[in-house]
Each structure stands twice: as structure tokens, then as C-alpha cells.
Design a protein around this motif. Structure first.
Motif: not given
Length: 219
Positions: A138-142
Motif C-alpha cells: 500500500e505504501m508503494m502504491e501511495d
């Protein structure tokens, strides 16, 4: 009773494989030396037989050489037999060493397996690892969305199509043709209307000239 029957002798420990192999190796070396000595003796008899003049002397030398050859063959057979025994002992020693190494390997694998099980049971939680992986995704997508937003060019129009592209290319082509025609055109200062007229008056033929074609200086 001890005086009548005597005491029971203690069992002599069996020699180790290394000791047995070393003893057999020594015997092989001794036999090799004896065989080498007999070979030298045979060479001496060979030379003597060639030089012998009488048949009787030659026959006697051949008989002695035959006895030396028999001893040489006997030592060679014994040497081969002892060498075979030494080879068998070396194989047995290698098998024992391999078995010991296998035991150590199995013990190390068992210890590593136990440590791995303990680590997975006490120090690692599969659910926690999966949650961590989801959070990282999720952090990489953000992070990617933020990079796309920061890298957006707001001054670039997005409503252009193929027709606009073709029109732009045609306009550039026309500009290039005009520039090429302008480069090929004759400059204004070189045009015929800007140049002076070519003189047509001829010089008087009576005027004297010198040897270089110039007007002669009067005397």
C-alpha cells in the motif's frame, strides 16, 4: 591355582587401519627394492650371456639368470598381493571416514532443523509477516501516485490530436521551403539593376603604349 593354570592374558587391542596400512606400505617398499635389485642382476647376466664364448658357460649363466627371474616373479606376486591388501584397507578407512562425516552432517542438519522450527514458532508470525507485506504494498502504491502527481506537466495541453500534428508538420515544411528559396535567391547588391553600366568607349588607337601595354610617357 594361578601357578597351575596361569593368569588369563589380556586381549591385545587390534591395530588401527592406519597402522595396518602403514605396515603394508612398508612391506611393498621393501619388495620394490628387492625387485629392483634383481632386475639389475638380470641385466648383468644378460650382458655376460652376450659376451660368453663357450656354450657351457652360456648355459650356466642362463640357468643362474632363470633362478633370479623366478625370485623376481615371486616378489612381484607377493608385492601385488600386499598392495591389494593395502588398497582394501584404504577403502575401508575411506568408508569409515565417510560414515563419520555423514553422521556429523546429519547431526548438523537436525540441529539446524530444530533451530529453524524454534525461530518460526517463537520469533516469526506468519500473519504479522503478511500484514507487513500488505502495508508495504500500500505504501508503494501511495508513493507512486505521489510521484505521478509531482511529475505532471500542467503547461502541456492534453487536447491535441493527429490532425493538429499533421497541420503543425505541414507548416514547418512550408517554413523550411521558404528558407531554402531565400538562401538560393541573388542578393540585391548583386542584381543587374544595381550594377554600373559597362563602358563601351574605346581608347584612341594613335596613343602610344610601352612594352607592358601602358600609355607611353612622352619624351
Amino acid at each position: 591355582m594361578n601357578r597351575v593354570f596361569g593368569k588369563k592374558k589380556k586381549a591385545v587391542p587390534a591395530p588401527s587401519l592406519d597402522d595396518a596400512a602403514a605396515g603394508l606400505g612398508g612391506r611393498v617398499e621393501e619388495m620394490d627394492k628387492k625387485i629392483a635389485g634383481l632386475e639389475l642382476e638380470l641385466k648383468g647376466y644378460k650382458d655376460k650371456i652376450k659376451k660368453a664364448k663357450s656354450p657351457a658357460a652360456k648355459k650356466t649363466l642362463q640357468k643362474r639368470a632363470m633362478e633370479v627371474l623366478k625370485r623376481k616373479r615371486m616378489y612381484e606376486q607377493q608385492r601385488d598381493m600386499v598392495a591389494g591388501q593395502q588398497f582394501n584397507i584404504d577403502q575401508a578407512s575411506f568408508g569409515i571416514e565417510s560414515a563419520k562425516a555423514n553422521v556429523q552432517t546429519v547431526a548438523a542438519m537436525k540441529s539446524a532443523n530444530a533451530q529453524l522450527k524454534s525461530t518460526l514458532k517463537n520469533d516469526l508470525d506468519i500473519d504479522a509477516v503478511e500484514d507487513l507485506a500488505d502495508d508495504m504494498a500500500e505504501m508503494m502504491e501511495d508513493f507512486n501516485e505521489i510521484n505521478e502527481a509531482l511529475g505532471r506537466n500542467f503547461a502541456t495541453p492534453e487536447d491535441l490530436d493527429e490532425a493538429d500534428l499533421e497541420a503543425e508538420l505541414e507548416m514547418l515544411e512550408d517554413e523550411l521551403e521558404e528558407e531554402a528559396l531565400a538562401e538560393d535567391a541573388t542578393p540585391s547588391y548583386l542584381q543587374a539593376s544595381q550594377l554600373p553600366d559597362t563602358p563601351t568607349t574605346e581608347l584612341p588607337s594613335s596613343e602610344k603604349v610601352d612594352e607592358y601595354g601602358l600609355p607611353a610617357v612622352p619624351n
